[in-house]
Scaffold this active site. Structure first.
Site, PDB file in Angstrom:
ATOM      1  N   GLY A 165      -4.729  58.571  28.407  1.00 17.39           N
ATOM      2  CA  GLY A 165      -5.967  59.296  28.660  1.00 17.39           C
ATOM      3  C   GLY A 165      -6.881  59.242  27.442  1.00 17.39           C
ATOM      4  CB  ALA A 218     -15.361  44.671  19.083  1.00 15.16           C
ATOM      5  NE  ARG A 234       6.900  57.630  35.082  1.00 20.14           N
ATOM      6  CZ  ARG A 234       7.626  58.342  34.232  1.00 20.14           C
ATOM      7  NH1 ARG A 234       8.847  58.703  34.565  1.00 20.14           N
ATOM      8  NH2 ARG A 234       7.156  58.687  33.062  1.00 20.14           N
ATOM      9  CE  LYS A 288       6.381  55.998  18.133  1.00 17.42           C
ATOM     10  NZ  LYS A 288       5.719  57.287  18.043  1.00 17.42           N
ATOM     11  CB  VAL A 309       4.043  52.709  12.114  1.00 17.29           C
ATOM     12  CG1 VAL A 309       4.413  53.318  10.768  1.00 17.29           C
ATOM     13  CG2 VAL A 309       5.138  51.763  12.588  1.00 17.29           C
ATOM     14  CG  ASP A 324       9.479  59.365  15.949  1.00 19.86           C
ATOM     15  OD1 ASP A 324       8.991  58.727  16.894  1.00 19.86           O
ATOM     16  OD2 ASP A 324       8.821  59.768  14.975  1.00 19.86           O
ATOM     17  CE  LYS A 372       6.585  57.523  14.350  1.00 24.04           C
ATOM     18  NZ  LYS A 372       6.372  58.975  14.134  1.00 24.04           N
TER      19      LYS A 372
END
Lengths: 437, 437
Positions: free
Chosen positions: A17, A34, A46, A107, A134, A203, A207
């Protein structure tokens, strides 16, 4: 203006989102920077009918997200589904097979399958980028891969988990204990219902394994990251550290070394540390993350910012997309996968440093003598020793903390072995390393 | 391995020597990361025979550095001569005319001629990079131009001059006064014999004008950076700030705003600030620099590291070369020069904030009443007032410091006007803005 860069978005949770909101809100400036617009063409998640507060009707919908990688109207797939395997991995493979670029915040998938995926990306000559994987919004991967690219990196370390840092700094500010602060963090949504991945350092280990590969040119080796989390840190430890001039932080640290046989070895560890108050990581509070890279010419670089959240993570995802729009198709791990060095894990025993040790002991004569004898027998030299108050209001246990002089970690491990099974200790000792200024 | 990227080096001072040492020392890893070797082919400096501790015999020598830009065996010219105009500018123009890329550490030249040079580079479709011109080894330009590229940047600010920060933090640590610390810094080589550019904020202003252009997409406007240096900061101010929970730092700050007519305006100011101890810039000590960028999605990003020195500056120069070797030929100021917005300077009077005011006054009745009356008449609300001791051991002057409540800067300026020429003040008041957490 050139043709738009067309992206497909898999996963419409918080970060997904955020990516949609960011691309819509900042569309004009993104296009200017860009050199071309970034346009979402297709999405998948889902649950199609869930209200996500953004208008999805203008984007094509795929029930099967793996199909996104094959759509002819897509240049880059953005994978925000998560999970090391399953649909995320299938989508990544399909995307590279179809010759399209992939951006992901996943990650776990990179820690487990990053080399395979980078090999596929390199073969297909497409970009594979994962800045958001990361340290959230911090351009830490870019900082290492490009900003510090001229340097031999001697050490990379940092605060890689915002949940742990939030808990530790809240304990610090309020004097409350771990379980209490964790429960509050869960209630507020700062910590997961099952906090294991965060609290036990997994976690952060994901990383760190990514950072060390880029920093040292070594193959990702997540399985050999040693991880200790923050469950056993007490408010009393934080108070004690503070009195000594330190703050407790969960630090992920990686280095390479050369062993006696001349082989390069990789050291990777997540561990709570006492961080000296004059070290910049000492002042990283709340859910903030920070990454330090020490290079042989640049010295110490620090990158700090929000480690999670939809806005910061979306910022990192879209930065990758802007790089791709600008034409960046570099090696995902800075050098080609085939040149990455498969370094064996380092032996940590000879690492030298100061340590903080805390014992929970029965309050009776002779206990301190037993502990200090073990230290002496193991060759650990004690710099300061603090016998503290009771472990809790109704407890007959006492906390004893000490700081060692600098010495090898093997000596501390030996002292712990000597004390193992001692009737005087009512819990395993807590060992924390000390990060000086 | 592809053909080497061939570079010519103009200027062999501290940084030039550092670039040669770095390219030689880290040659293998640079080649791996860049995908091709980086090879120095030709060099030039004022004095050929000076011993620089590096072997220059393998490189072609040009007495006239401007010729470097025309050599057929050169792909990129690295300009490390310095000076806004003169040979550096001539070399830059020649280089782009010859269709070659330019890398420079020359902040003065970019502040004054950056837009002209970027226009030439864009026309020639060659790279023009200057990471080393801002904040030494820190990839601050990359952080803004790429890392934070997805964001509308709301504010960019930081500690941009290492000499000033070294002096302020040494004053803080030792309690010594400005002149004393400056003299020591000069003796140690940390400050120039003529320290004006550093001490009066001009060097920081050069850097800020570059950062704000990249952050906001505005045309470089160095002439409208308001710069106040640190000459008038006393040890007593630092002690007073400390007692209030602040550290004094020379902060460069830039923002854009929209005026009543709907036009975008650019605010750029170098000024000593009181920085709250919970703000990350408060803990940036010594010659370290730090840049903060606040984006509308990423929040606050901080980049910190060595702001000067041969190693860090060389690291930034060679990072630019690696980017060029990898194929980066993006717009020097993130968006094409033709799209940069020529924003007029902002009016600062309506800016709101807290301020620290310090007066040096005669020690006699009524002085404080006069000052506070001026504050009242100007509408400045005083949060705390400290009448301090004598200005010096033999002085009959007294220092009076105060912190205001948040209010418009115009009110403080008005109070200063009311007090102008007052017989009670023996020196102009010192005004410092306050940067809260």
């Amino acid at each position: 203006m050139s043709e738009p860069l067309r992206i497909a978005l898999a996963g419409l949770g918080t970060v997904g989102g955020g990516v949609i909101r960011l691309i819509e809100t900042n569309a004009a400036l993104i296009a200017r920077r860009a050199g071309r617009p970034i346009a979402i063409t297709a999405i998948s998640a889902r649950n199609r009918s869930k209200d996500r507060g953004v208008d999805l009707s203008r984007y094509a919908w795929e029930d099967d997200m793996v199909i996104l990688g094959e759509r002819p109207d897509v240049d880059v797939v953005v994978e925000l589904v998560g999970g090391a395997d399953g649909p995320a991995l299938a989508l990544a493979r399909t995307t590279f097979e179809a010759g399209k670029a992939l951006v992901t915040a996943n990650k776990a998938m990179i820690a487990h399958h990053g080399l395979e995926l980078a090999t596929r990306a390199e073969a297909a000559k497409v970009a594979f980028k994962f800045e958001a994987a990361v340290a959230g919004g911090i351009p830490a991967i870019k900082g290492l891969r490009e900003g510090a690219a001229a340097n031999r990196i001697e050490r990379v370390y940092g605060i890689l988990n915002g949940t742990c840092n939030y808990i530790l700094s809240t304990m610090e500010d309020t004097g409350r204990d771990f379980a209490d602060v964790l429960a509050e963090a869960q209630a507020k949504g700062y910590a997961e219902a099952d906090p294991t991945f965060d609290i036990d350092g997994i976690d952060a280990a994901h990383k760190l394994s990514i950072l060390s590969s880029i920093a040292f040119g070594t193959a990702i080796d997540f399985r050999n990251v040693t991880a200790t989390g923050i469950r056993r840190v007490l408010a009393a430890d934080i108070a004690q550290a503070d009195a000594l001039g330190y703050y407790i932080r969960l630090i992920g640290m990686a280095e390479t070394e050369v062993d006696e046989a001349g082989n390069r070895r990789l050291f990777q560890r997540i561990h709570p540390h006492l961080v000296h108050r004059d070290h910049p990581l000492a002042h990283v509070d709340g859910a903030t993350n920070a990454v330090v890279a020490e290079g042989n010419f640049v010295g110490r670089l620090l990158f700090q910012g929000a480690g999670a959240g939809d806005g910061p993570t979306a910022s990192a995802v879209v930065a990758d997309l802007i790089d791709i729009a600008r034409g960046d198709v570099g090696a995902p791990f800075s050098i080609p996968v085939s040149e990455l060095d498969a370094a064996a894990p380092a032996d940590t025993g000879h690492r030298r440093g100061k340590a903080y040790l805390r014992f929970t002991v029965a309050d009776r004569p002779g206990v301190l003598a037993e502990i200090t004898a073990a230290m002496r027998d193991a060759g650990v030299s004690i710099e300061s020793l603090i016998q503290k108050g009771r472990a809790g209001e109704d407890s007959d246990q006492v906390l004893v903390a000490m700081v060692t002089h600098e010495g090898p970690e093997s000596a501390i491990a030996e002292a712990m072995r000597l004390l193992e099974g001692s009737a005087s200790l009512s819990a395993p000792p807590l060992v924390m390393h000390i990060l000086e200024e």
